[in-house]
Design a protein around this motif. Sequence first.
Motif, PDB file in Angstrom:
ATOM      1  N   ALA A 170      -4.290   7.013  37.896  1.00 35.83           N
ATOM      2  CA  ALA A 170      -3.130   6.675  36.974  1.00 35.83           C
ATOM      3  C   ALA A 170      -3.065   4.935  36.360  1.00 35.83           C
ATOM      4  CB  ALA A 170      -1.501   7.334  37.115  1.00 35.83           C
ATOM      5  N   ALA A 171      -3.395   4.381  37.744  1.00 38.42           N
ATOM      6  CA  ALA A 171      -3.440   2.737  37.518  1.00 38.42           C
ATOM      7  C   ALA A 171      -4.488   2.242  37.214  1.00 38.42           C
ATOM      8  CB  ALA A 171      -3.425   2.821  39.383  1.00 38.42           C
ATOM      9  N   ARG A 172      -5.807   3.020  37.573  1.00 34.30           N
ATOM     10  CA  ARG A 172      -7.137   3.149  36.562  1.00 34.30           C
ATOM     11  C   ARG A 172      -6.557   3.183  35.243  1.00 34.30           C
ATOM     12  NH1 ARG A 172     -11.901   7.539  38.567  1.00 34.30           N
ATOM     13  NH2 ARG A 172     -10.556   8.319  36.570  1.00 34.30           N
ATOM     14  N   ASP A 173      -6.145   4.551  34.973  1.00 31.97           N
ATOM     15  CA  ASP A 173      -6.646   5.024  33.381  1.00 31.97           C
ATOM     16  C   ASP A 173      -5.207   3.668  32.636  1.00 31.97           C
ATOM     17  OD1 ASP A 173      -8.762   6.432  33.841  1.00 31.97           O
ATOM     18  OD2 ASP A 173      -7.482   8.036  33.822  1.00 31.97           O
ATOM     19  N   GLU A 174      -4.839   3.653  32.958  1.00 37.00           N
ATOM     20  CA  GLU A 174      -3.100   2.681  32.406  1.00 37.00           C
ATOM     21  C   GLU A 174      -3.546   1.804  30.729  1.00 37.00           C
ATOM     22  OE1 GLU A 174       0.330  -0.475  33.379  1.00 37.00           O
ATOM     23  OE2 GLU A 174      -1.157   0.680  34.812  1.00 37.00           O
ATOM     24  N   GLY A 175      -4.486   1.467  31.151  1.00 34.50           N
ATOM     25  CA  GLY A 175      -5.674   0.563  29.633  1.00 34.50           C
ATOM     26  C   GLY A 175      -5.710   0.708  29.151  1.00 34.50           C
ATOM     27  N   ASP A 176      -6.384   2.518  29.031  1.00 37.59           N
ATOM     28  CA  ASP A 176      -7.785   3.074  28.808  1.00 37.59           C
ATOM     29  C   ASP A 176      -6.544   3.763  27.328  1.00 37.59           C
ATOM     30  OD1 ASP A 176      -9.306   5.092  27.523  1.00 37.59           O
ATOM     31  OD2 ASP A 176      -9.855   5.579  29.411  1.00 37.59           O
ATOM     32  N   ALA A 177      -7.317   3.459  26.049  1.00 37.33           N
ATOM     33  CA  ALA A 177      -6.400   3.537  24.763  1.00 37.33           C
ATOM     34  C   ALA A 177      -6.712   5.805  24.524  1.00 37.33           C
ATOM     35  CB  ALA A 177      -7.187   3.930  23.796  1.00 37.33           C
ATOM     36  N   ARG A 178      -7.840   5.794  24.892  1.00 33.43           N
ATOM     37  CA  ARG A 178      -7.843   7.708  25.244  1.00 33.43           C
ATOM     38  C   ARG A 178      -6.823   8.384  25.865  1.00 33.43           C
ATOM     39  NH1 ARG A 178     -12.498   8.722  27.953  1.00 33.43           N
ATOM     40  NH2 ARG A 178     -12.712   7.465  29.986  1.00 33.43           N
ATOM     41  N   GLY A 179      -6.187   7.311  27.229  1.00 30.91           N
ATOM     42  CA  GLY A 179      -5.617   8.214  27.763  1.00 30.91           C
ATOM     43  C   GLY A 179      -4.018   8.248  27.052  1.00 30.91           C
ATOM     44  N   ALA A 180      -3.769  10.094  27.721  1.00 32.67           N
ATOM     45  CA  ALA A 180      -2.608  10.388  27.358  1.00 32.67           C
ATOM     46  C   ALA A 180      -1.493  11.058  28.250  1.00 32.67           C
ATOM     47  CB  ALA A 180      -3.144  11.663  26.580  1.00 32.67           C
ATOM     48  N   GLN A 181      -0.392  11.221  27.841  1.00 34.16           N
ATOM     49  CA  GLN A 181       0.958  11.804  28.922  1.00 34.16           C
ATOM     50  C   GLN A 181       0.280  12.906  29.471  1.00 34.16           C
ATOM     51  OE1 GLN A 181       5.284  12.903  27.797  1.00 34.16           O
ATOM     52  NE2 GLN A 181       5.035  10.634  28.777  1.00 34.16           N
ATOM     53  N   VAL A 182       0.144  13.426  30.733  1.00 34.41           N
ATOM     54  CA  VAL A 182      -0.463  14.150  31.554  1.00 34.41           C
ATOM     55  C   VAL A 182       0.791  14.718  32.119  1.00 34.41           C
ATOM     56  CG1 VAL A 182      -1.869  15.233  32.722  1.00 34.41           C
ATOM     57  CG2 VAL A 182      -2.482  13.800  31.141  1.00 34.41           C
ATOM     58  N   VAL A 183       1.468  15.998  31.846  1.00 33.93           N
ATOM     59  CA  VAL A 183       2.371  16.183  33.150  1.00 33.93           C
ATOM     60  C   VAL A 183       2.079  17.044  34.115  1.00 33.93           C
ATOM     61  CG1 VAL A 183       4.831  18.157  33.092  1.00 33.93           C
ATOM     62  CG2 VAL A 183       4.003  16.833  31.132  1.00 33.93           C
ATOM     63  N   LEU A 184       2.011  16.795  34.745  1.00 33.16           N
ATOM     64  CA  LEU A 184       1.237  17.415  37.134  1.00 33.16           C
ATOM     65  C   LEU A 184       2.402  17.925  37.394  1.00 33.16           C
ATOM     66  CD1 LEU A 184      -1.643  14.490  37.896  1.00 33.16           C
ATOM     67  CD2 LEU A 184      -1.765  17.038  37.525  1.00 33.16           C
ATOM     68  N   PHE A 185       2.313  19.344  37.377  1.00 31.35           N
ATOM     69  CA  PHE A 185       2.640  20.684  38.582  1.00 31.35           C
ATOM     70  C   PHE A 185       2.241  20.802  39.510  1.00 31.35           C
ATOM     71  CE2 PHE A 185       4.483  20.281  34.420  1.00 31.35           C
ATOM     72  CZ  PHE A 185       6.438  20.697  34.521  1.00 31.35           C
ATOM     73  N   ALA A 186       2.700  20.523  40.927  1.00 38.27           N
ATOM     74  CA  ALA A 186       2.002  21.129  41.755  1.00 38.27           C
ATOM     75  C   ALA A 186       3.186  21.865  42.545  1.00 38.27           C
ATOM     76  CB  ALA A 186       1.545  20.492  42.500  1.00 38.27           C
ATOM     77  N   ALA A 187       2.854  23.157  43.307  1.00 34.18           N
ATOM     78  CA  ALA A 187       3.456  23.135  44.229  1.00 34.18           C
ATOM     79  C   ALA A 187       2.629  23.999  45.389  1.00 34.18           C
ATOM     80  CB  ALA A 187       4.090  24.865  43.689  1.00 34.18           C
ATOM     81  N   GLY A 188       3.429  23.623  46.659  1.00 32.07           N
ATOM     82  CA  GLY A 188       3.168  24.428  48.244  1.00 32.07           C
ATOM     83  C   GLY A 188       4.236  24.725  48.715  1.00 32.07           C
ATOM     84  N   LEU A 189       3.657  26.685  48.609  1.00 29.68           N
ATOM     85  CA  LEU A 189       5.147  27.364  48.491  1.00 29.68           C
ATOM     86  C   LEU A 189       4.333  28.375  50.047  1.00 29.68           C
ATOM     87  CD1 LEU A 189       6.580  27.810  45.658  1.00 29.68           C
ATOM     88  CD2 LEU A 189       7.654  26.128  46.757  1.00 29.68           C
ATOM     89  N   PRO A 190       4.935  28.092  51.260  1.00 28.34           N
ATOM     90  CA  PRO A 190       4.224  28.980  51.923  1.00 28.34           C
ATOM     91  C   PRO A 190       5.419  30.390  52.127  1.00 28.34           C
ATOM     92  CG  PRO A 190       4.806  27.249  53.304  1.00 28.34           C
ATOM     93  CD  PRO A 190       5.312  27.191  51.634  1.00 28.34           C
ATOM     94  N   VAL A 191       4.629  31.710  52.160  1.00 23.36           N
ATOM     95  CA  VAL A 191       4.476  32.726  52.380  1.00 23.36           C
ATOM     96  C   VAL A 191       4.370  33.848  52.874  1.00 23.36           C
ATOM     97  CG1 VAL A 191       5.293  33.132  49.487  1.00 23.36           C
ATOM     98  CG2 VAL A 191       2.953  32.946  51.050  1.00 23.36           C
ATOM     99  N   SER A 192       5.371  34.863  53.525  1.00 22.54           N
ATOM    100  CA  SER A 192       5.277  34.884  55.362  1.00 22.54           C
ATOM    101  C   SER A 192       4.022  36.561  55.010  1.00 22.54           C
ATOM    102  CB  SER A 192       6.416  36.207  54.984  1.00 22.54           C
ATOM    103  OG  SER A 192       6.618  36.842  54.103  1.00 22.54           O
ATOM    104  N   GLY A 193       3.576  36.557  53.405  1.00 19.46           N
ATOM    105  CA  GLY A 193       2.351  37.667  54.162  1.00 19.46           C
ATOM    106  C   GLY A 193       2.879  38.914  53.712  1.00 19.46           C
TER     107      GLY A 193
END
Length: 197
Positions: A170-193
Amino acid sequence: MPTPLTRRVLDPRQDTAALKALTHPLRIRLLGLLRQHGPATASELAERTGESSASTSYHLRVLAKYAFIAEAEHRDGRERRWRSVHDVTSWSNAAMTDSPETRAFVDAARRAQLEHLERSLAAHLADTGAGRLGPEWTEPSGFTDLVLRLTPESLTELWDTFHRTALELAARDEGDARGAQVVLFAAGLPVSGEEEA
């Protein structure tokens, strides 16, 4: 060097009233909208959420009371503008297991994140269908549902790497006119299996 996110870490022993205030789904959504789109008035947020201005105004005042938001610079003297005070609200998951109230807060926050994911997906599909996103966004957009076998230490390391890399990019792309707002979702959900009966 990436710009660090401003973070408010909630402590269930000291922030019980703030936690309770943030369990309301509309308040979570209003805070998210201010973080995603920047300062706004109660009327602008009412339009975005489909709520009345009176309702959004009330809930904004509650968020301000517990220092999640503050007044922003006004465009004119007629209507108050609000801004988020922090980029991220976080907490210790271990500390949040101590009481039914704190577990309810975590549950409400996670449900609000899932609703945000649904709204973001709908907006992405609408933008794609209407041609508002260029073809260069087709390939990098998407989801993953990797199922990995990790230790608690490796999952912690994965989260740290994810956050650090996201901020660096995000810091690298901050001034790039091609950038767009990107919504990132991540989940790390251990399950018993084990499947539930």
